[in-house]
Design an enzyme around this catalytic site. Structure first.
Site, PDB file in Angstrom:
ATOM      1  N   GLY A 281      -0.005  -7.272   6.199  1.00 26.67           N
ATOM      2  CA  GLY A 281       1.003  -6.195   6.151  1.00 26.67           C
ATOM      3  C   GLY A 281       0.020  -4.911   6.243  1.00 26.67           C
ATOM      4  N   THR A 282      -1.257  -4.956   5.524  1.00 28.59           N
ATOM      5  CA  THR A 282      -1.998  -3.760   5.299  1.00 28.59           C
ATOM      6  C   THR A 282      -2.727  -3.519   6.677  1.00 28.59           C
ATOM      7  OG1 THR A 282      -2.256  -4.452   2.957  1.00 28.59           O
ATOM      8  CG2 THR A 282      -3.975  -2.931   3.921  1.00 28.59           C
TER       9      THR A 282
ATOM     10  N   ASN B  95       8.727  -2.017  -1.969  1.00 27.84           N
ATOM     11  CA  ASN B  95       8.494  -3.069  -2.375  1.00 27.84           C
ATOM     12  C   ASN B  95       8.459  -3.067  -4.227  1.00 27.84           C
ATOM     13  OD1 ASN B  95       6.307  -1.169  -1.778  1.00 27.84           O
ATOM     14  ND2 ASN B  95       5.184  -2.291  -3.314  1.00 27.84           N
TER      15      ASN B  95
ATOM     16  N   GLN C 207       8.818  -6.022   3.414  1.00 33.17           N
ATOM     17  CA  GLN C 207       9.742  -6.594   2.313  1.00 33.17           C
ATOM     18  C   GLN C 207      11.143  -6.876   2.862  1.00 33.17           C
ATOM     19  OE1 GLN C 207       9.132  -7.546  -0.669  1.00 33.17           O
ATOM     20  NE2 GLN C 207       6.859  -6.528  -1.270  1.00 33.17           N
TER      21      GLN C 207
ATOM     22  N   ALA D 260       3.489 -12.479   6.485  1.00 31.31           N
ATOM     23  CA  ALA D 260       3.759 -13.734   6.350  1.00 31.31           C
ATOM     24  C   ALA D 260       3.988 -14.122   4.991  1.00 31.31           C
ATOM     25  CB  ALA D 260       2.809 -14.758   7.006  1.00 31.31           C
ATOM     26  N   HIS D 261       3.279 -13.432   4.163  1.00 31.22           N
ATOM     27  CA  HIS D 261       3.120 -14.210   2.764  1.00 31.22           C
ATOM     28  C   HIS D 261       4.364 -13.788   1.696  1.00 31.22           C
ATOM     29  CE1 HIS D 261       1.460 -11.146   0.155  1.00 31.22           C
ATOM     30  NE2 HIS D 261       0.841 -10.509   1.230  1.00 31.22           N
TER      31      HIS D 261
ATOM     32  N   CYS E  43      -3.737  -1.914 -11.131  1.00 32.26           N
ATOM     33  CA  CYS E  43      -4.512  -2.353 -12.510  1.00 32.26           C
ATOM     34  C   CYS E  43      -6.021  -1.795 -12.044  1.00 32.26           C
ATOM     35  CB  CYS E  43      -4.291  -3.625 -12.703  1.00 32.26           C
ATOM     36  SG  CYS E  43      -5.006  -3.840 -14.407  1.00 32.26           S
TER      37      CYS E  43
HETATM   38  C1  LIG Z   1       5.998  -2.635   1.506  1.00 32.06           C
HETATM   39  C2  LIG Z   1       4.640  -3.228   1.596  1.00 32.06           C
HETATM   40  N1  LIG Z   1       3.820  -3.015   2.750  1.00 32.06           N
HETATM   41  C3  LIG Z   1       2.729  -3.713   2.902  1.00 32.06           C
HETATM   42  C4  LIG Z   1       2.239  -4.575   2.077  1.00 32.06           C
HETATM   43  C5  LIG Z   1       0.752  -5.055   2.444  1.00 32.06           C
HETATM   44  O1  LIG Z   1       1.065  -6.482   2.686  1.00 32.06           O
HETATM   45  P1  LIG Z   1      -0.101  -7.365   2.853  1.00 32.06           P
HETATM   46  O2  LIG Z   1      -0.202  -7.960   1.368  1.00 32.06           O
HETATM   47  O3  LIG Z   1       0.021  -8.514   3.861  1.00 32.06           O
HETATM   48  O4  LIG Z   1      -1.397  -6.824   3.247  1.00 32.06           O
HETATM   49  C6  LIG Z   1       2.813  -5.000   0.890  1.00 32.06           C
HETATM   50  C7  LIG Z   1       2.481  -5.936   0.002  1.00 32.06           C
HETATM   51  O5  LIG Z   1       2.647  -6.022  -1.012  1.00 32.06           O
HETATM   52  C8  LIG Z   1       4.265  -4.427   0.976  1.00 32.06           C
HETATM   53  O6  LIG Z   1       4.933  -4.823  -0.039  1.00 32.06           O
END
Ligand SMILES: Cc1ncc(COP(=O)(O)O)c(C=O)c1O
Length: 402
Positions: free
Chosen positions: A84-85, A165, A193, A215-216, A339
């Site tokens: 996602g990042t 999230n 999410q 995916a996770h 953290c």
């Molecule tokens: C809203 C949102 N965007 C992006 C991400 C990032 O996804 P990833 O953990 O697959 O990099 C997260 C993960 O916590 C998320 O909750």
């Protein structure tokens, strides 16, 4: 480095209550099974011209077709990424750099994930972009009128998440996307999410040009995701190297991970793996508990919230002792904060709702999922008041020592 010590029940057996599904979810057994051949016999590089490579390529092409089918997109509109990042980074950095000749103004919101916020900060500090952060109301909602008013002639990109999230607030994304489309501005939504939790019919429901997926968060593997890129948009690549993913993302494809992603898309998105009625009832019960505890405040939207998510702040305490206290009882929860060096930053999301900084320090998020049960909720009901009492005592003790 501390190690997690699970709580014991009366019989002395371990009892873990995992209420942190928005952080990650366990890998589904069938998804794992489907991935295994790609960690074994099918190991070729999809870019190699020989038959071993061509065999892997056939699976990669098939995976892209399958992903596109679930999303209701063209296969060429699916870019596989490392999560996602990376998807959000590619969407924002890639679209901003592509569209720079047209303008320098980007709009986002104060409650985005850091995967979006840090990109915007970077573009402002290093590449001369101007960023507008739309405010949210007490529930974390963005008003479509405020977006319409913020769009300027040089606005090139808007990025607003589908669902938050930390507090679970669901944005009116389709409406926001429609405004952008009408005004000719590229729209990205972070749907990390959303998928697997909320109704999904097609990627077009968001009215977005770019959609980030991972995916996770829905029982798939970590470190793999996708970016939907509405054709003919071609974001500038952020990873340079080979011409993989149609020149949009260099790097040999992670075929095992991609297979895991495709499996969860097929299994868990059109029929969300997070079951609406069951989770609404479980989180509803926790909400009633929160509403009855003195000095504890629910944060977010009661109406427009992810079915599995519940967040609250606790007067006179701090996230860290609250989370540690829950953990000692076997309960895994989270705060929205990062953290660093043993201390927690106050949640930027909760601060954006207008909650004062001290209270924002005490955010706790429960996020339930497929394996969550009524017995677990009852366990939390029985233990939470005492955990809060102890955490308040600890915080008072610390302030006396200071
Ligand atoms: C809203 C949102 N965007 C992006 C991400 C990032 O996804 P990833 O953990 O697959 O990099 C997260 C993960 O916590 C998320 O909750």
């Amino acid at each position: 480095m501390g190690y997690y010590v699970p709580a014991k029940d009366k019989a002395g057996t371990m009892q873990t209550v995992y209420f942190d599904y928005n952080a990650t979810t366990p890998l589904d057994a069938n998804v794992r099974e489907a991935m295994l051949p790609f960690l074994g016999e099918i190991w070729g590089n999809p870019s190699s011209v020989h038959h071993v490579g061509r065999h892997a390529r056939a699976h990669l092409d098939d995976a892209r077709d399958r992903a596109a089918k679930v999303l209701g997109a063209k296969p060429s509109e699916v870019v596989f990424t490392g999560g996602g990042t990376e998807s959000a980074n590619l969407a924002i950095l890639g679209a901003a750099r592509l569209l720079k000749p047209k303008g320098h103004h980007i709009i986002t919101s104060a409650v985005e994930h850091h995967a979006v916020l840090r990109c915007c900060e970077y573009l402002a500090q290093r590449e001369g972009f101007a960023i507008t952060y739309l405010p949210v109301d007490r529930e974390g909602l963005i008003s479509p009128d405020s977006l319409a008013a913020a769009i300027q002639p040089d606005t090139i990109l808007v990025s607003i998440m589908a669902a938050n999230n930390e507090i679970g607030t669901i944005q009116p994304v389709a409406e926001l996307g429609a405004i952008c489309r009408q005004r000719g501005v590229v729209f990205h939504t972070d749907a990390v999410q959303w998928l697997g939790k909320e109704p999904f019919d097609s990627i077009h429901q968001f009215n977005a040009d770019l959609v980030s997926i991972c995916a996770h968060k829905m029982h798939g593997p970590k470190g793999v995701g996708a970016l939907y890129v509405r054709s003919p948009l071609q974001p500038a690549p952020i990873l340079m190297g080979g011409s993989h993913e149609n020149e949009r993302r260099a790097g040999t494809e992670n075929l095992a991970g991609i297979t895991g992603l495709v499996e969860v898309l097929e299994r868990f998105v059109r029929h969300p793996v997070f079951e609406g009625d069951r989770l609404t009832s479980l989180t509803g019960r926790l909400l009633r508990l929160i509403d009855h505890l003195p000095g504890v405040q629910f944060v977010g939207s009661r109406e427009r919230r992810l079915i599995n998510t519940l967040a609250f702040v606790v007067e006179g305490s701090d996230s860290l002792p609250l989370l540690a206290g829950l953990d000692l009882e076997g309960i895994c929860a989270s705060s929205g904060s990062a953290c660093s060096a043993g201390s927690l930053e106050p949640s930027h999301v909760v601060e954006a709702l207008g909650v004062n900084r001290t209270l924002a320090h005490s955010l706790v998020r429960f996020s339930l999922g497929r394996e969550s049960t009524l017995a677990e909720v009852e366990h939390v009901e029985s233990i939470l008041p005492e955990v809060i009492r102890r955490a308040r005592k600890e915080v008072t003790g610390i302030s006396v020592l200071r």
